[in-house]
Design an enzyme around this catalytic site. Structure first.
Site, mmCIF file in Angstrom:
data_model
loop_
_atom_site.group_PDB
_atom_site.id
_atom_site.type_symbol
_atom_site.label_atom_id
_atom_site.label_comp_id
_atom_site.label_asym_id
_atom_site.label_seq_id
_atom_site.Cartn_x
_atom_site.Cartn_y
_atom_site.Cartn_z
ATOM 1 N N LYS A 1 -38.820 -23.813 -74.765
ATOM 2 C CA LYS A 1 -39.291 -22.590 -74.133
ATOM 3 C C LYS A 1 -38.091 -21.808 -73.615
ATOM 4 O O LYS A 1 -37.412 -22.216 -72.673
ATOM 5 C CB LYS A 1 -40.227 -22.889 -72.959
ATOM 6 C CG LYS A 1 -41.037 -21.652 -72.599
ATOM 7 C CD LYS A 1 -41.472 -21.559 -71.178
ATOM 8 C CE LYS A 1 -40.435 -20.984 -70.257
ATOM 9 N NZ LYS A 1 -39.995 -19.613 -70.551
ATOM 10 N N GLU B 1 -30.034 -28.754 -64.870
ATOM 11 C CA GLU B 1 -28.792 -28.080 -64.465
ATOM 12 C C GLU B 1 -29.230 -26.901 -63.618
ATOM 13 O O GLU B 1 -29.946 -26.029 -64.119
ATOM 14 C CB GLU B 1 -28.040 -27.538 -65.681
ATOM 15 C CG GLU B 1 -27.883 -28.496 -66.831
ATOM 16 C CD GLU B 1 -26.734 -29.448 -66.636
ATOM 17 O OE1 GLU B 1 -25.922 -29.199 -65.740
ATOM 18 O OE2 GLU B 1 -26.680 -30.442 -67.363
ATOM 19 N N CYS C 1 -23.787 -19.417 -63.688
ATOM 20 C CA CYS C 1 -23.998 -20.424 -62.649
ATOM 21 C C CYS C 1 -22.663 -20.828 -62.046
ATOM 22 O O CYS C 1 -22.583 -21.242 -60.901
ATOM 23 C CB CYS C 1 -24.721 -21.620 -63.225
ATOM 24 S SG CYS C 1 -23.970 -22.169 -64.739
ATOM 25 N N GLU D 1 -27.840 -18.632 -53.373
ATOM 26 C CA GLU D 1 -27.347 -18.139 -54.658
ATOM 27 C C GLU D 1 -27.943 -16.756 -54.899
ATOM 28 O O GLU D 1 -29.154 -16.578 -54.834
ATOM 29 C CB GLU D 1 -27.760 -19.091 -55.793
ATOM 30 C CG GLU D 1 -27.106 -18.711 -57.103
ATOM 31 C CD GLU D 1 -27.599 -19.533 -58.294
ATOM 32 O OE1 GLU D 1 -28.809 -19.757 -58.381
ATOM 33 O OE2 GLU D 1 -26.765 -19.917 -59.125
HETATM 34 P P1 NAD Z 1 -35.297 -19.711 -63.760
HETATM 35 O O1 NAD Z 1 -35.364 -21.012 -63.040
HETATM 36 O O2 NAD Z 1 -36.039 -18.589 -63.185
HETATM 37 O O3 NAD Z 1 -35.834 -19.892 -65.235
HETATM 38 C C1 NAD Z 1 -35.339 -20.894 -66.090
HETATM 39 C C2 NAD Z 1 -36.399 -21.256 -67.097
HETATM 40 O O4 NAD Z 1 -37.464 -21.891 -66.392
HETATM 41 C C3 NAD Z 1 -37.021 -20.068 -67.802
HETATM 42 O O5 NAD Z 1 -37.273 -20.403 -69.125
HETATM 43 C C4 NAD Z 1 -38.314 -19.867 -67.064
HETATM 44 O O6 NAD Z 1 -39.309 -19.268 -67.832
HETATM 45 C C5 NAD Z 1 -38.691 -21.292 -66.750
HETATM 46 N N1 NAD Z 1 -39.635 -21.457 -65.645
HETATM 47 C C6 NAD Z 1 -39.860 -20.643 -64.609
HETATM 48 N N2 NAD Z 1 -40.806 -21.166 -63.824
HETATM 49 C C7 NAD Z 1 -41.170 -22.330 -64.360
HETATM 50 C C8 NAD Z 1 -42.089 -23.334 -63.987
HETATM 51 N N3 NAD Z 1 -42.843 -23.239 -62.904
HETATM 52 N N4 NAD Z 1 -42.175 -24.424 -64.786
HETATM 53 C C9 NAD Z 1 -41.428 -24.561 -65.878
HETATM 54 N N5 NAD Z 1 -40.549 -23.624 -66.272
HETATM 55 C C10 NAD Z 1 -40.429 -22.535 -65.515
HETATM 56 O O7 NAD Z 1 -33.751 -19.399 -63.957
HETATM 57 P P2 NAD Z 1 -33.095 -18.155 -64.682
HETATM 58 O O8 NAD Z 1 -33.274 -16.954 -63.815
HETATM 59 O O9 NAD Z 1 -33.526 -18.079 -66.083
HETATM 60 O O10 NAD Z 1 -31.564 -18.587 -64.706
HETATM 61 C C11 NAD Z 1 -30.742 -18.424 -63.620
HETATM 62 C C12 NAD Z 1 -30.558 -19.726 -62.872
HETATM 63 O O11 NAD Z 1 -30.118 -20.723 -63.762
HETATM 64 C C13 NAD Z 1 -29.512 -19.659 -61.799
HETATM 65 O O12 NAD Z 1 -29.982 -20.346 -60.666
HETATM 66 C C14 NAD Z 1 -28.340 -20.395 -62.403
HETATM 67 O O13 NAD Z 1 -27.454 -20.953 -61.470
HETATM 68 C C15 NAD Z 1 -29.013 -21.414 -63.211
HETATM 69 N N6 NAD Z 1 -28.161 -21.896 -64.275
HETATM 70 C C16 NAD Z 1 -27.572 -23.111 -64.132
HETATM 71 C C17 NAD Z 1 -26.708 -23.583 -65.113
HETATM 72 C C18 NAD Z 1 -26.036 -24.920 -64.983
HETATM 73 O O14 NAD Z 1 -25.491 -25.381 -65.978
HETATM 74 N N7 NAD Z 1 -26.053 -25.542 -63.837
HETATM 75 C C19 NAD Z 1 -26.483 -22.810 -66.248
HETATM 76 C C20 NAD Z 1 -27.101 -21.574 -66.362
HETATM 77 C C21 NAD Z 1 -27.947 -21.135 -65.378
#
Ligand code: NAD
Length: 962
Positions: free
Chosen positions: A633, A714, A748, A846
């Site tokens: 997804k 992550e 991130c 963040e």
């Molecule tokens: P997000 O958590 O909003 O979304 C990530 C994914 O989770 C998306 O596909 C989203 O549709 C899905 N999602 C949302 N709600 C969900 C739920 N209830 N159940 C299952 N899936 C769900 O994050 P984002 O805005 O896409 O990305 C930004 C975040 O990602 C930042 O916090 C960043 O630090 C983190 N990030 C971390 C790393 C790492 O390697 N540590 C890398 C990239 C991004």
């Protein structure tokens, strides 16, 4: 000094000391650094040990005395190599040089320019030199050899100019924008020089900017105002393997222009830098690998210049007797009049040589750096450190009794210094890196920029289309997810059908049914699929980057790096899976033992939008190569690129039932993808809130479930960089700017807090603000852009609200106005807050946008405490020149990825395994040796091979192992 220079380890520490000296404000700090550096000298002579003991542990007055002496010594050395600290000094030095019959070219030493203001200041400084010195020199009595050439009087003042000092955004990726920006300052400078009767030499810097420098020079000198002006020069470097070609191009150009220019021919001062950076980037090394080849090129190019001296007037910059003798012989052979060419030497480095050349009737110009003694010396030292060829020659020539025949030997195989360096680099590469990272595109090259432009046209032509998706063998029918361009919200990138809960369930069931067959295919087959996928991405790399530029608002270089990382994941995990597949045999007589791995089953991969290709590719390929099947997804905002990555993996041989895409809303599909009884593992990257919610839900036991689900997540970060009080501000400011505002702070790993020691705080903040103001905010498709849009309206609102709240508790020193862009896309101007308390929400939460908080700390201990004082532990860094501080950072900073004296973003697969702990991550590092182990279950099989009177000699293989 000769003694110090003859001891390689001591010499290096001496250079390090001089480099840091200008930033040390007290004698105690000087003594402290001396002790640290001398402590690192290998096999140091007794007297050095004694000095080290005094500065490390002697009584304070003795330490301060030694510190004072060291500073005095450095300042004395500075006076040997620097022509003056201010214009009056320079004037006096120029007069002294003239009295010896030497001309001069002045080179203003200074910090790296990071902002428009600094570039303006440099321009003003250059103009001041011209206005102050040119009339003065004009009044001095004429010295024919240096004041006239074959055509008449020559300018008496000659100024060397670095084009990078005339722009706050000197970036080859944006050739046209940079050219316009540099010319806006170079034009008035040349005008001033021309009016005052001065000469301007444009210096050559590193290879990455060479074509840009030549382009700027040629563009400006074609303007009618300068077309007939001959008193301008440019430097060419003979150690570059494209040196001959550049010379010919320049010759063609200058003929078209119709007026000659000067060419300062040097061998080049950045051999180590060019070799190391190109090797580390996987790019062709632009310099000749062996020193004799550079020497030979110098001779060839000098001859060519002498042949064509009516167009390109030769200035031979070398201290090498053989190189100069050959040049002089060519001048004679081609009948070049004496005044029409010259020799250039460095100030303070080759006086006796210069004297002899002058005595022989040649014009010698001394290239004379000037600037404040100690900071000037620090800049010079950096150049000296690079300047291997010059230096080795100086030492060789100075060595009493060097055989003249040796010094005059024609260049040929046998010089060993560079050969050895080259060999050393190759060996290091071979031993530590089996896997090689996909090189990033070199956007200083015309062909790379052109490829990206063409790719963007291809993407433009495909905008707005509907991308079909199949799940469980049927096309998805849900309402469309509309993907818009965050740089310009009127542009629809494409639409993708939304998967429903039922679709997600069907996908999981299909994936579950496919596990057995896929596991049986064998690891080699699966690894080959990944390798083919890497190849397909490589072929489409610019197009894939183009889609991310439009769908995710990634600037060119960031989008290109995303594709390269995706390729790396495929190849790294392919190799890793094959390597781990054999398992371990631990046989003893009468018993065979096999330890190996089995796939877990169905893996739900849930990905974020900010690395829309690399992150889903990484998680997906790790799962499929170890024998699992995947339901992927992607983030809602990056569905179009996700469809394409799945197409690539299918085309590469991953069957449709092994990898299924379910585009859709996280909150809707999440419960199925996490809670479905057939799901064995969830690989998630995204926010902390969602990651923790998934972890909670995954722990629940459901009827018919296949056991405890494995979660790797992550998550976010609140990453800090510490700027120590002895940091090199040039490096620290550029490093913080890149880490905080690259991809608009939406990595991130981005730096969102910078913790600066009190004594350096003001100077750092001043440059940081100027640098931030000079970042180019714009559409991602524009190569000039350094800060693009944020991903969507919700993100923009969240960041702006956090900034509004931040203004109540801290001081917003800068909020860049995005102007009309704000109406077109989701733009947020970079912001810098100061006086931020370490427990302020600005310093704790963040924000995922271009917002940087500056925290002040009284000492390193407090800085480390502040850095560790959040719930996250992802990336972090420090800029410091103290070995002790760096050692403390290594030991005490609680981060998954620590970077010393460099940017804290841009982790490379294999080289920088990436991931955090605390609330930044559950699981091991992506792109590291332990990552694949998370996608398998370890099993062990023991068989008793002892029967009645005989042994069964069979080996037990694990079935369907990874
Ligand atoms: P997000 O958590 O909003 O979304 C990530 C994914 O989770 C998306 O596909 C989203 O549709 C899905 N999602 C949302 N709600 C969900 C739920 N209830 N159940 C299952 N899936 C769900 O994050 P984002 O805005 O896409 O990305 C930004 C975040 O990602 C930042 O916090 C960043 O630090 C983190 N990030 C971390 C790393 C790492 O390697 N540590 C890398 C990239 C991004």
């Amino acid at each position: 000094m000769g003694w110090v220079m003859s001891h390689p380890s001591l010499r290096l520490q001496a250079f390090r000391f001089v480099d840091v000296l200008p930033s040390l404000s007290s004698r105690d700090a000087i003594a402290g650094h001396l002790a640290e550096y001398l402590g690192e000298v290998d096999g140091s002579p007794g007297v050095v040990r004694l000095v080290e003991r005094i500065v490390a542990a002697g009584p304070r007055p003795a330490r301060r005395l030694v510190a004072g002496l060291a500073r005095w010594g450095a300042a004395r050395m500075a006076r040997t190599f620097i022509a003056g600290a201010d214009l009056e000094d320079v004037l006096a030095t120029t007069g002294r040089l003239r009295r010896r019959g030497w001309a001069s070219a002045l080179d203003c030493l200074g910090e790296v320019v990071v902002s428009d203001d600094e570039a303006d200041r440099h321009l003003a400084e250059y103009e001041q030199v011209i206005r102050r010195l040119a009339p003065e020199l004009a009044g001095w009595p004429e010295r024919t050899v240096i004041d006239r050439d074959g055509r008449g009087p020559m300018p008496r003042l000659s100024l060397a100019v670095k084009l990078s000092s005339l722009s706050g955004r000197f970036r080859p990726i944006d050739r046209d924008g940079t050219t316009a920006d540099v010319i806006s300052r170079l034009r008035p400078l040349l005008r001033t020089a021309r009016e005052a009767g001065a000469q301007v030499y444009v210096d050559m810097e590193n290879h990455a900017v060479k074509d840009l420098v030549l382009h700027v020079v040629c563009t400006l000198l074609e303007e009618p105002e300068f077309r007939d002006w001959p008193h301008v020069g440019v430097a060419l470097q003979a150690y570059l393997s494209d040196g001959d070609r550049d010379l010919d191009r320049l010759l063609n150009w200058v003929r078209r222009r119709g007026t000659p220019i000067w060419v300062r021919l040097v061998k080049g001062a950045y051999w180590d830098f060019e070799t190391i950076t190109a090797t580390a980037s996987g790019w062709p090394v632009p310099v000749y690998p062996q020193k004799w080849q550079s020497d030979a090129a110098f001779e060839r190019m000098a001859e060519r210049l002498m042949q064509r001296s009516e167009w390109l007037r030769p200035a031979l910059g070398s201290h090498n007797l053989r190189s100069l003798s050959r040049g002089i012989a060519c001048a004679e052979a081609y009948d070049v009049p004496e005044g029409d060419w010259e020799i250039q030497v460095l100030y303070g480095m080759a006086d006796s040589l210069a004297e002899r050349l002058v005595a022989a009737g040649h014009r010698v110009r001394v290239y004379a750096p000037y600037g404040d003694w100690l900071p000037g010396m620090a800049y010079l030292v950096r150049r000296l450190l690079e300047n291997t060829s010059n230096e080795s020659f100086l030492r060789m020539g100075a060595a009493a009794g060097a055989d003249p025949a040796d010094l005059l030997r024609p260049p040929g195989p046998g010089d060993e210094d560079h050969e050895q360096e080259g060999a050393r680099l190759t060996t290091a590469e071979e031993t530590t890196m089996r896997f090689a990272n996909e090189p990033l595109s070199d956007f200083s090259r015309d062909d790379s920029r052109e490829s990206m432009r063409v790719a963007l046209e291809v993407v433009d032509a495909g905008l707005g289309r509907d991308w079909p998706v199949e799940v469980a063998g049927r096309p998805l029918q849900g309402p469309p997810l509309v993907s818009e361009n965050p740089s310009d919200t009127s542009e629809v990138v494409g639409t993708v059908p939304r998967a429903t809960v039922e679709d997600a369930e069907a996908a999981v069931s299909t994936a579950a049914a496919a596990v057995k067959d896929w596991a049986k295919r064998g690891v080699e087959h699966r690894a080959d699929c990944l390798r083919r996928a890497a190849e397909l991405m490589r072929r489409k790399r610019f197009e894939l980057a183009g889609w991310m530029i439009l769908e995710s608002g990634k600037p060119w270089a960031e989008a290109d790096a995303d594709v390269a990382e995706a390729i790396d994941f495929c190849e790294y995990y392919a190799d890793g899976a094959v390597e781990m597949s054999g398992g371990l045999r631990l046989d003893v007589p009468g018993e065979t033992n096999w330890y190996g791995y089995r796939p877990r089953g169905v893996v739900s991969v849930i990905a974020p939008w900010n690395f829309p290709l690399a992150i889903p590719v990484g998680m997906t390929t790790a799962a499929v190569v170890t024998g699992n099947t995947v339901v992927l997804k992607p983030a809602e905002q990056s569905s179009v690129i996700a469809v394409q990555l799945v197409e690539i993996l299918h085309e590469a041989g991953v069957p449709p039932e092994v990898l299924q895409l379910v585009p859709g809303i996280g909150e809707e599909l999440g419960p199925v993808l996490v809670g479905h009884p057939e799901v064995s593992m969830i690989a998630f990257t995204g926010s902390r809130e969602v990651g923790l919610a998934i972890n909670r839900q995954a722990a629940e036991v459901v009827a018919g479930g296949r056991g405890v689900r494995r979660v790797i997540a992550e998550m976010g970060g609140k990453n800090a960089i510490i700027v120590d009080d002895d940091a090199d501000l040039d490096v620290a400011v550029t490093g913080v700017l890149g880490s905080a505002f690259g991809y608009a702070g939406q990595k991130c790993s981005a730096c969102s807090r910078v913790i600066v020691l009190e004594s350096i705080h003001e100077a750092f903040v001043e440059r940081l603000i100027e640098g931030t103001r000079s970042l180019v905010v714009g559409r991602a498709r524009d190569p000039a852009t350094t800060v693009g849009p944020v991903i969507d309206a919700e993100s923009r609102k969240r960041i702006e609200e956090a900034a509004d709240a931040g203004r109540q508790t801290a001081r917003e020193l800068l909020a860049v106005d995005v102007g009309a862009l704000g109406e077109i896309g989701h733009f947020v101007g970079p912001r810098v807050f100061v006086d931020v308390a370490s427990d302020d929400p600005l310093a704790q939460r963040e924000l995922f946008g271009p917002v940087l908080s500056v925290l002040k700390s009284s000492d390193l201990s407090e800085a480390i405490e502040m850095s560790n004082g959040t719930e996250y532990a992802l990336t972090g860094g420090i800029f410091s020149r103290s070995p002790k501080s760096l050692e403390r950072a290594r030991r005490e900073l609680a981060v998954g990825n620590l970077y010393l004296n460099r940017e804290i973003t841009g982790a490379l697969v294999g080289r920088h395994p990436f991931g955090g702990f605390r609330f930044s991550g559950i699981g091991s590092k992506a792109g590291g040796p332990d990552y694949l182990g998370q996608f398998v279950v370890p099993v062990h099989v023991a068989e008793n091979t002892l029967r009645q009177g005989f042994t069964v000699d069979e080996r037990v293989e694990g079935s369907g192992g990874a």
